[in-house]
Write a protein that holds these residues in place. Structure first.
Motif, PDB file in Angstrom:
ATOM      1  N   ASN A  48      -4.479 105.334  26.675  1.00  0.00           N
ATOM      2  CA  ASN A  48      -4.522 105.290  28.139  1.00  0.00           C
ATOM      3  C   ASN A  48      -3.175 104.818  28.692  1.00  0.00           C
ATOM      4  O   ASN A  48      -2.298 104.359  27.946  1.00  0.00           O
ATOM      5  N   ALA A  49      -2.987 104.965  29.982  1.00  0.00           N
ATOM      6  CA  ALA A  49      -1.703 104.649  30.619  1.00  0.00           C
ATOM      7  C   ALA A  49      -1.331 103.180  30.451  1.00  0.00           C
ATOM      8  O   ALA A  49      -0.158 102.854  30.211  1.00  0.00           O
ATOM      9  N   HIS A  50      -2.291 102.277  30.543  1.00  0.00           N
ATOM     10  CA  HIS A  50      -2.021 100.849  30.387  1.00  0.00           C
ATOM     11  C   HIS A  50      -1.466 100.545  28.999  1.00  0.00           C
ATOM     12  O   HIS A  50      -0.464  99.846  28.844  1.00  0.00           O
ATOM     13  N   ASP A  51      -2.106 101.076  27.965  1.00  0.00           N
ATOM     14  CA  ASP A  51      -1.643 100.840  26.596  1.00  0.00           C
ATOM     15  C   ASP A  51      -0.276 101.456  26.356  1.00  0.00           C
ATOM     16  O   ASP A  51       0.563 100.886  25.658  1.00  0.00           O
ATOM     17  N   TYR A  52      -0.024 102.626  26.948  1.00  0.00           N
ATOM     18  CA  TYR A  52       1.282 103.260  26.791  1.00  0.00           C
ATOM     19  C   TYR A  52       2.377 102.420  27.440  1.00  0.00           C
ATOM     20  O   TYR A  52       3.436 102.205  26.860  1.00  0.00           O
ATOM     21  N   ARG A  53       2.108 101.921  28.660  1.00  0.00           N
ATOM     22  CA  ARG A  53       3.095 101.065  29.327  1.00  0.00           C
ATOM     23  C   ARG A  53       3.359  99.805  28.513  1.00  0.00           C
ATOM     24  O   ARG A  53       4.516  99.389  28.369  1.00  0.00           O
ATOM     25  N   ALA A  54       2.320  99.197  27.973  1.00  0.00           N
ATOM     26  CA  ALA A  54       2.492  97.998  27.152  1.00  0.00           C
ATOM     27  C   ALA A  54       3.318  98.318  25.911  1.00  0.00           C
ATOM     28  O   ALA A  54       4.205  97.538  25.527  1.00  0.00           O
ATOM     29  N   PHE A  55       3.069  99.469  25.286  1.00  0.00           N
ATOM     30  CA  PHE A  55       3.849  99.885  24.127  1.00  0.00           C
ATOM     31  C   PHE A  55       5.318 100.025  24.491  1.00  0.00           C
ATOM     32  O   PHE A  55       6.195  99.519  23.790  1.00  0.00           O
ATOM     33  N   ARG A  56       5.609 100.714  25.594  1.00  0.00           N
ATOM     34  CA  ARG A  56       7.009 100.922  26.017  1.00  0.00           C
ATOM     35  C   ARG A  56       7.687  99.600  26.345  1.00  0.00           C
ATOM     36  O   ARG A  56       8.845  99.387  25.999  1.00  0.00           O
ATOM     37  N   GLU A  57       6.980  98.696  27.028  1.00  0.00           N
ATOM     38  CA  GLU A  57       7.547  97.387  27.347  1.00  0.00           C
ATOM     39  C   GLU A  57       7.872  96.614  26.072  1.00  0.00           C
ATOM     40  O   GLU A  57       8.926  95.983  25.969  1.00  0.00           O
ATOM     41  N   ASN A  58       6.978  96.663  25.103  1.00  0.00           N
ATOM     42  CA  ASN A  58       7.224  95.977  23.835  1.00  0.00           C
ATOM     43  C   ASN A  58       8.367  96.611  23.063  1.00  0.00           C
ATOM     44  O   ASN A  58       9.135  95.916  22.399  1.00  0.00           O
ATOM     45  N   GLU A  59       8.492  97.921  23.174  1.00  0.00           N
ATOM     46  CA  GLU A  59       9.594  98.618  22.519  1.00  0.00           C
ATOM     47  C   GLU A  59      10.938  98.163  23.098  1.00  0.00           C
ATOM     48  O   GLU A  59      11.886  97.883  22.353  1.00  0.00           O
TER      49      GLU A  59
END
Length: 91
Positions: A48-59
């Motif tokens: 989902n969009a929330h998990d993707y944003r969290a992944f990108r932020e962590n990256e």
């Protein structure tokens, strides 16, 4: 690297062509990532969009930590002047 994937989240790619996509996307909306299989191998992960944003932020956070660590340990290139640095940046 081994990835462990729960069986109930694995979906063959052919299911998306037979009108089964909406049910799989509903799982994603509920916060369950879906693993799309091609030839019985994981080919895509739908999140989902929330998990993707969290992944990108962590990256980005990880890249910043790695750059900070390199700076602290003196890794990387050294330049004798600001002109040399700027020339390298624009190369």
């Amino acid at each position: 690297m081994t990835i462990t994937i729960p069986l109930d989240t694995m979906v063959p790619i052919s299911k998306f062509g037979r009108g089964g996509a909406s049910r799989e996307f509903a799982k994603v909306a509920d916060g369950v990532p879906v693993t799309v299989l091609r030839n019985s191998e994981p080919a895509y992960f739908i999140v989902n969009a929330h998990d993707y944003r969290a992944f990108r932020e962590n990256e980005v956070r990880l890249a910043n930590l790695e750059a900070r660590q390199q700076a602290l340990t003196g890794e990387g290139e050294s330049f004798s002047s600001i002109e040399d640095l700027m020339a390298d940046l624009h190369a």
